[in-house]
Write a protein that holds these residues in place. Structure first.
Motif, PDB file in Angstrom:
ATOM      1  N   ILE A 167     -14.630 -11.505   5.834  1.00 37.99           N
ATOM      2  CA  ILE A 167     -13.321 -12.016   6.222  1.00 37.99           C
ATOM      3  C   ILE A 167     -13.541 -13.334   6.965  1.00 37.99           C
ATOM      4  O   ILE A 167     -14.037 -13.348   8.089  1.00 37.99           O
ATOM      5  CB  ILE A 167     -12.565 -11.014   7.110  1.00 37.99           C
ATOM      6  N   MET A 168     -13.200 -14.451   6.331  1.00 42.29           N
ATOM      7  CA  MET A 168     -13.454 -15.764   6.898  1.00 42.29           C
ATOM      8  C   MET A 168     -12.409 -16.135   7.955  1.00 42.29           C
ATOM      9  O   MET A 168     -12.749 -16.610   9.033  1.00 42.29           O
ATOM     10  CB  MET A 168     -13.481 -16.820   5.788  1.00 42.29           C
ATOM     11  N   THR A 169     -11.138 -15.959   7.622  1.00 42.73           N
ATOM     12  CA  THR A 169     -10.038 -16.227   8.547  1.00 42.73           C
ATOM     13  C   THR A 169      -8.947 -15.196   8.310  1.00 42.73           C
ATOM     14  O   THR A 169      -8.977 -14.466   7.315  1.00 42.73           O
ATOM     15  CB  THR A 169      -9.448 -17.639   8.362  1.00 42.73           C
ATOM     16  N   MET A 170      -7.963 -15.180   9.205  1.00 36.40           N
ATOM     17  CA  MET A 170      -6.862 -14.234   9.073  1.00 36.40           C
ATOM     18  C   MET A 170      -5.602 -14.863   9.671  1.00 36.40           C
ATOM     19  O   MET A 170      -5.667 -15.542  10.691  1.00 36.40           O
ATOM     20  CB  MET A 170      -7.203 -12.932   9.805  1.00 36.40           C
ATOM     21  N   THR A 171      -4.469 -14.664   9.000  1.00 36.27           N
ATOM     22  CA  THR A 171      -3.197 -15.167   9.503  1.00 36.27           C
ATOM     23  C   THR A 171      -2.152 -14.062   9.447  1.00 36.27           C
ATOM     24  O   THR A 171      -2.241 -13.147   8.620  1.00 36.27           O
ATOM     25  CB  THR A 171      -2.695 -16.369   8.678  1.00 36.27           C
ATOM     26  N   ASP A 172      -1.157 -14.168  10.325  1.00 35.28           N
ATOM     27  CA  ASP A 172      -0.065 -13.207  10.280  1.00 35.28           C
ATOM     28  C   ASP A 172       0.957 -13.637   9.230  1.00 35.28           C
ATOM     29  O   ASP A 172       0.766 -14.636   8.532  1.00 35.28           O
ATOM     30  CB  ASP A 172       0.586 -13.040  11.657  1.00 35.28           C
ATOM     31  N   GLY A 173       2.049 -12.905   9.116  1.00 37.08           N
ATOM     32  CA  GLY A 173       3.039 -13.192   8.086  1.00 37.08           C
ATOM     33  C   GLY A 173       3.711 -14.536   8.226  1.00 37.08           C
ATOM     34  O   GLY A 173       4.316 -15.047   7.274  1.00 37.08           O
ATOM     35  N   GLU A 174       3.606 -15.163   9.417  1.00 35.66           N
ATOM     36  CA  GLU A 174       4.212 -16.466   9.650  1.00 35.66           C
ATOM     37  C   GLU A 174       3.209 -17.602   9.574  1.00 35.66           C
ATOM     38  O   GLU A 174       3.521 -18.746   9.878  1.00 35.66           O
ATOM     39  CB  GLU A 174       4.901 -16.465  11.020  1.00 35.66           C
ATOM     40  N   SER A 206       0.843  -1.187   0.000  1.00 36.67           N
ATOM     41  CA  SER A 206       0.000   0.000   0.000  1.00 36.67           C
ATOM     42  C   SER A 206       0.878   1.237   0.000  1.00 36.67           C
ATOM     43  O   SER A 206       1.872   1.313   0.697  1.00 36.67           O
ATOM     44  CB  SER A 206      -0.918  -0.007   1.231  1.00 36.67           C
ATOM     45  N   SER A 207       0.482   2.209  -0.796  1.00 35.73           N
ATOM     46  CA  SER A 207       1.273   3.431  -0.889  1.00 35.73           C
ATOM     47  C   SER A 207       0.936   4.423   0.207  1.00 35.73           C
ATOM     48  O   SER A 207       1.576   5.441   0.359  1.00 35.73           O
ATOM     49  CB  SER A 207       1.035   4.091  -2.261  1.00 35.73           C
ATOM     50  N   SER A 208      -0.094   4.125   0.988  1.00 36.14           N
ATOM     51  CA  SER A 208      -0.527   5.065   2.024  1.00 36.14           C
ATOM     52  C   SER A 208       0.075   4.692   3.365  1.00 36.14           C
ATOM     53  O   SER A 208       0.330   3.543   3.661  1.00 36.14           O
ATOM     54  CB  SER A 208      -2.063   5.054   2.134  1.00 36.14           C
ATOM     55  N   SER A 209       0.339   5.698   4.199  1.00 33.98           N
ATOM     56  CA  SER A 209       0.885   5.443   5.525  1.00 33.98           C
ATOM     57  C   SER A 209      -0.207   5.059   6.506  1.00 33.98           C
ATOM     58  O   SER A 209       0.080   4.566   7.592  1.00 33.98           O
ATOM     59  CB  SER A 209       1.635   6.682   6.020  1.00 33.98           C
ATOM     60  N   LEU A 212      -1.422  -7.251  16.206  1.00 36.66           N
ATOM     61  CA  LEU A 212      -0.068  -7.102  15.693  1.00 36.66           C
ATOM     62  C   LEU A 212       0.412  -5.685  15.978  1.00 36.66           C
ATOM     63  O   LEU A 212      -0.253  -4.711  15.611  1.00 36.66           O
ATOM     64  CB  LEU A 212      -0.030  -7.391  14.187  1.00 36.66           C
ATOM     65  N   SER A 213       1.544  -5.565  16.617  1.00 41.94           N
ATOM     66  CA  SER A 213       2.038  -4.252  17.021  1.00 41.94           C
ATOM     67  C   SER A 213       2.845  -3.558  15.927  1.00 41.94           C
ATOM     68  O   SER A 213       2.849  -2.332  15.829  1.00 41.94           O
ATOM     69  CB  SER A 213       2.889  -4.374  18.289  1.00 41.94           C
ATOM     70  N   ASP A 214       3.527  -4.313  15.088  1.00 34.64           N
ATOM     71  CA  ASP A 214       4.388  -3.757  14.048  1.00 34.64           C
ATOM     72  C   ASP A 214       3.542  -3.390  12.823  1.00 34.64           C
ATOM     73  O   ASP A 214       2.834  -4.235  12.278  1.00 34.64           O
ATOM     74  CB  ASP A 214       5.449  -4.794  13.657  1.00 34.64           C
ATOM     75  N   PRO A 215       3.592  -2.133  12.360  1.00 36.12           N
ATOM     76  CA  PRO A 215       2.814  -1.733  11.174  1.00 36.12           C
ATOM     77  C   PRO A 215       3.105  -2.606   9.943  1.00 36.12           C
ATOM     78  O   PRO A 215       2.201  -2.878   9.149  1.00 36.12           O
ATOM     79  CB  PRO A 215       3.249  -0.283  10.939  1.00 36.12           C
ATOM     80  N   ARG A 216       4.353  -3.045   9.800  1.00 38.37           N
ATOM     81  CA  ARG A 216       4.682  -3.903   8.661  1.00 38.37           C
ATOM     82  C   ARG A 216       3.982  -5.243   8.787  1.00 38.37           C
ATOM     83  O   ARG A 216       3.491  -5.800   7.803  1.00 38.37           O
ATOM     84  CB  ARG A 216       6.194  -4.099   8.570  1.00 38.37           C
TER      85      ARG A 216
END
Length: 230
Positions: A49-56, A7-10, A66-70
């Motif tokens: 939104i059926m399910t959600m997972t983090d980057g791992e 995303s290009s937005s902050s 999740l605390s980290d914006p990335r």
């Protein structure tokens, strides 16, 4: 099927499992919208939104955990359109050969979505509805704008129906509104998988009322056709 994009937005919009979101066309976001459409995420359509997972790959309930914006932007949302079983042919026409849900990164969609209850989702949903079935919605609009005698005549061919219970979830949710056509020869046109409305026979009415539910003389049931004579 997973897809990611930056995303290009902050700014970042938080998401949670079970939420219904509506993508919308936004000036200056054409590249992002085109990317989402390649993943069959179209403006004006309700997606749950059926399910959600983090980057791992760990399941989470909300991006707020999740605390980290990335990490928030890397979270994968498994999206499925509301009423998707009724729109199988529509998605095939769009060229979709995979099955729902599809996974989209939160960062790819954060800037271009709103909730189904937000007023700024109204125009995208109207535009999307006309794109999907312009004949039916044009007829409904014409009925709304015609004089009363013509409207009374049109009521014999089309009407609205509000889903009163959760018996058809997840295909139809309580509170959803159906645009129902009542053209002649309905029995000859009915096929497997169709969703139909009907007056309950006396035996079914007795079962429902014996469990404490109340039915009026005009109450209708909505069900999917799973069997036909022959």
């Amino acid at each position: 099927k997973a897809a990611t994009a930056s995303s290009s937005s902050s700014s970042f919009r938080e998401f949670r499992v079970g939420e219904v979101i509506v993508p919308k066309d936004m000036r200056g976001m054409e590249t992002q919208i085109n990317y989402l459409e390649q993943q069959f995420i179209y403006p004006g359509i309700d997606y749950r939104i059926m399910t959600m997972t983090d980057g791992e790959g760990n399941e989470i309930f909300s991006t707020e955990s999740l605390s980290d914006p990335r990490q928030k932007k890397q979270a994968l949302l498994a999206l499925r359109p509301c009423g998707w079983k009724l729109q199988t042919q529509l998605w095939k026409n769009y060229g979709m050969n995979t099955d729902w849900p599809v996974q989209i990164s939160a960062g790819a969609i954060s800037d271009v979505v709103t909730t189904r209850f937000n007023t700024d989702s109204a125009i995208p949903r109207i535009v999307s509805a006309f794109r999907r079935d312009w004949k039916t919605y044009t007829l409904a609009l014409a009925v709304a704008l015609t004089p009363i005698p013509a409207s009374l005549l049109a009521r014999n061919f089309v009407s609205f129906y509000v889903i009163p219970s959760a018996s058809m979830e997840p295909t139809l949710l309580k509170g959803d509104v159906l645009l129902v056509e009542k053209f002649p020869r309905v029995y000859e046109r009915t096929t497997y998988g169709d969703v139909v409305l009907f007056k309950p026979p006396p035996t079914l009415r007795d079962i429902v009322t014996s469990n404490g539910s109340q039915l009026s003389s005009t109450s209708l049931f909505v069900k999917r056709v799973v069997g036909l004579p022959g």
